[in-house]
Design a protein around this motif. Structure first.
Motif, PDB file in Angstrom:
ATOM      1  N   GLY A 168       0.811  -1.209   0.000  1.00 54.39           N
ATOM      2  CA  GLY A 168       0.000   0.000   0.000  1.00 54.39           C
ATOM      3  C   GLY A 168       0.844   1.258   0.000  1.00 54.39           C
ATOM      4  O   GLY A 168       0.537   2.226  -0.717  1.00 54.39           O
ATOM      5  N   LEU A 169       1.916   1.267   0.785  1.00 54.42           N
ATOM      6  CA  LEU A 169       2.807   2.431   0.796  1.00 54.42           C
ATOM      7  C   LEU A 169       3.491   2.594  -0.558  1.00 54.42           C
ATOM      8  O   LEU A 169       3.679   3.719  -1.035  1.00 54.42           O
ATOM      9  N   GLY A 170       3.856   1.459  -1.185  1.00 57.55           N
ATOM     10  CA  GLY A 170       4.478   1.536  -2.495  1.00 57.55           C
ATOM     11  C   GLY A 170       3.532   2.081  -3.543  1.00 57.55           C
ATOM     12  O   GLY A 170       3.937   2.853  -4.418  1.00 57.55           O
ATOM     13  N   ALA A 171       2.260   1.677  -3.459  1.00 54.59           N
ATOM     14  CA  ALA A 171       1.276   2.194  -4.405  1.00 54.59           C
ATOM     15  C   ALA A 171       1.006   3.676  -4.168  1.00 54.59           C
ATOM     16  O   ALA A 171       0.731   4.430  -5.109  1.00 54.59           O
ATOM     17  N   LEU A 172       1.113   4.102  -2.913  1.00 48.66           N
ATOM     18  CA  LEU A 172       0.841   5.507  -2.591  1.00 48.66           C
ATOM     19  C   LEU A 172       1.975   6.416  -3.033  1.00 48.66           C
ATOM     20  O   LEU A 172       1.744   7.509  -3.560  1.00 48.66           O
ATOM     21  N   PHE A 173       3.208   5.965  -2.849  1.00 50.08           N
ATOM     22  CA  PHE A 173       4.351   6.834  -3.115  1.00 50.08           C
ATOM     23  C   PHE A 173       5.137   6.448  -4.363  1.00 50.08           C
ATOM     24  O   PHE A 173       6.089   7.136  -4.720  1.00 50.08           O
ATOM     25  N   GLY A 174       4.774   5.359  -5.013  1.00 51.14           N
ATOM     26  CA  GLY A 174       5.505   4.921  -6.193  1.00 51.14           C
ATOM     27  C   GLY A 174       4.743   5.210  -7.477  1.00 51.14           C
ATOM     28  O   GLY A 174       3.549   5.539  -7.447  1.00 51.14           O
ATOM     29  N   PRO A 175       5.397   5.045  -8.623  1.00 52.05           N
ATOM     30  CA  PRO A 175       4.767   5.355  -9.907  1.00 52.05           C
ATOM     31  C   PRO A 175       3.843   4.254 -10.406  1.00 52.05           C
ATOM     32  O   PRO A 175       3.043   4.494 -11.316  1.00 52.05           O
ATOM     33  N   GLU A 176       3.952   3.045  -9.837  1.00 53.01           N
ATOM     34  CA  GLU A 176       3.129   1.941 -10.320  1.00 53.01           C
ATOM     35  C   GLU A 176       2.779   1.014  -9.170  1.00 53.01           C
ATOM     36  O   GLU A 176       3.361   1.105  -8.079  1.00 53.01           O
ATOM     37  N   ALA A 177       1.813   0.130  -9.423  1.00 53.18           N
ATOM     38  CA  ALA A 177       1.393  -0.820  -8.391  1.00 53.18           C
ATOM     39  C   ALA A 177       2.502  -1.841  -8.131  1.00 53.18           C
ATOM     40  O   ALA A 177       3.052  -2.399  -9.086  1.00 53.18           O
ATOM     41  N   PRO A 178       2.858  -2.081  -6.874  1.00 45.93           N
ATOM     42  CA  PRO A 178       3.900  -3.071  -6.541  1.00 45.93           C
ATOM     43  C   PRO A 178       3.357  -4.489  -6.668  1.00 45.93           C
ATOM     44  O   PRO A 178       2.943  -5.111  -5.693  1.00 45.93           O
ATOM     45  N   ARG A 179       3.378  -5.022  -7.878  1.00 48.83           N
ATOM     46  CA  ARG A 179       2.708  -6.300  -8.158  1.00 48.83           C
ATOM     47  C   ARG A 179       3.308  -7.470  -7.390  1.00 48.83           C
ATOM     48  O   ARG A 179       2.584  -8.355  -6.929  1.00 48.83           O
TER      49      ARG A 179
END
Length: 293
Positions: A168-179
């Motif tokens: 969730g943090l990666g999806a919030l602060f990253g450019p793409e969904a952390p699959r």
């Protein structure tokens, strides 16, 4: 600073934040819910007495209720729950445990999902205090769960929470969904919640699944809700990045939010409860367990 170290630093920071959030979740779960010990302090004869009364016990032994010896008599008062029957009164006896004096009483063993309600009366006649002062404590019995099974179940659920929060943090602060993190979370929930969880439930209360559509067990329903949220996120995100990552990121964030909401609900609420009336009428104990109580 080069881009690679910057990305690594951000990833490490997000993992640290996920660990802290998971730790807060674990502490909250341990401190809440109807089966965790009830703690408090009462003043008896001018002396502060800290108590810790259990609210869960295994069916293989009596439940020991104890408090530090306050220097005055104490009585354990109990009855089956929610049966409207006369209260049983039992004088508590002085015992030595871990180098300190305690007053202890023992509640009788019950069948799986059976419950007793109890309180402790402390003091001389005419100056008796009841602990707790409000409603009695409700204690639920459960069957013993093999340690390796319980450890595997809890480990998978903790990993699911940790990786899910990090996703969730990666999806919030990253450019793409952390699959990759998304699919790890779903796998851990599947193994820990939908495969190992029912075996834990069977050992403890005699049924593999007591949630929807067969029952109203809140713990099972929470697990199902989390799994459905992450399964939906996996379907939306797929295996590879897309031209637009708006919906995949939103799906992961929604799944993380669902997980957070589920873990804000105290554990073991509205769980299994033995219907003593059905047992008295001749029903098998395994058929007399109701859920959502």
């Amino acid at each position: 600073m080069s881009p690679a170290p910057s990305l690594r630093s951000r990833a490490a920071l997000l993992w640290l934040l996920a660990v802290l959030l998971m730790a807060a979740t674990v502490i909250y779960q341990r401190r809440t819910g109807p089966t965790h010990p009830l703690r408090g302090t009462v003043t008896v004869g001018g002396k502060a007495v800290a108590y810790r009364f259990i609210r869960s016990e295994e069916t293989v032994r009596e439940a020991r209720v104890a408090l530090p010896d306050p220097g005055v008599p104490a009585t354990l008062v109990w009855r089956r729950f929610p049966v409207q029957e006369a209260w049983t009164r039992q004088a508590m006896v002085r015992e030595e445990k871990d180098g300190r004096a305690e007053l202890a009483g023992y509640l009788p063993k019950q069948l799986a999902a059976g419950k007793l309600e109890y309180s402790v009366e402390v003091g001389e006649p005419g100056a008796i205090q009841r602990i707790p002062a409000t409603d009695p404590i409700v204690l639920r019995y459960k069957g013993p769960v093999p340690a390796p099974l319980l450890l595997a179940h809890l480990s998978m659920m903790f990993v699911a929470v940790l990786v899910g929060l990090r996703a969730g943090l990666g999806a919030l602060f990253g450019p793409e969904a952390p699959r990759r993190l998304l699919w790890i979370t779903l796998a851990c929930l599947t193994l820990g919640g939908l495969i190992l969880g029912p075996f834990v439930q069977k050992a403890a209360f005699g049924a593999y699944w007591t949630g929807f559509p067969w029952g109203y067990d809140l713990t099972d329903n929470k697990t199902l809700l989390m799994w459905l949220a992450w399964a939906a996120a996996a379907l939306v995100a797929g295996l590879r990045p897309r031209r637009s990552e708006v919906w995949p990121r939103a799906a992961v964030l929604a799944a993380t939010l669902a997980m957070a909401v589920v873990y804000l609900i105290p554990h073991s609420l509205r769980g299994s409860q033995l219907d003593y009336g059905k047992v008295k009428a001749g029903a098998d104990a395994s058929d007399a367990v109701v859920t959502g109580r």
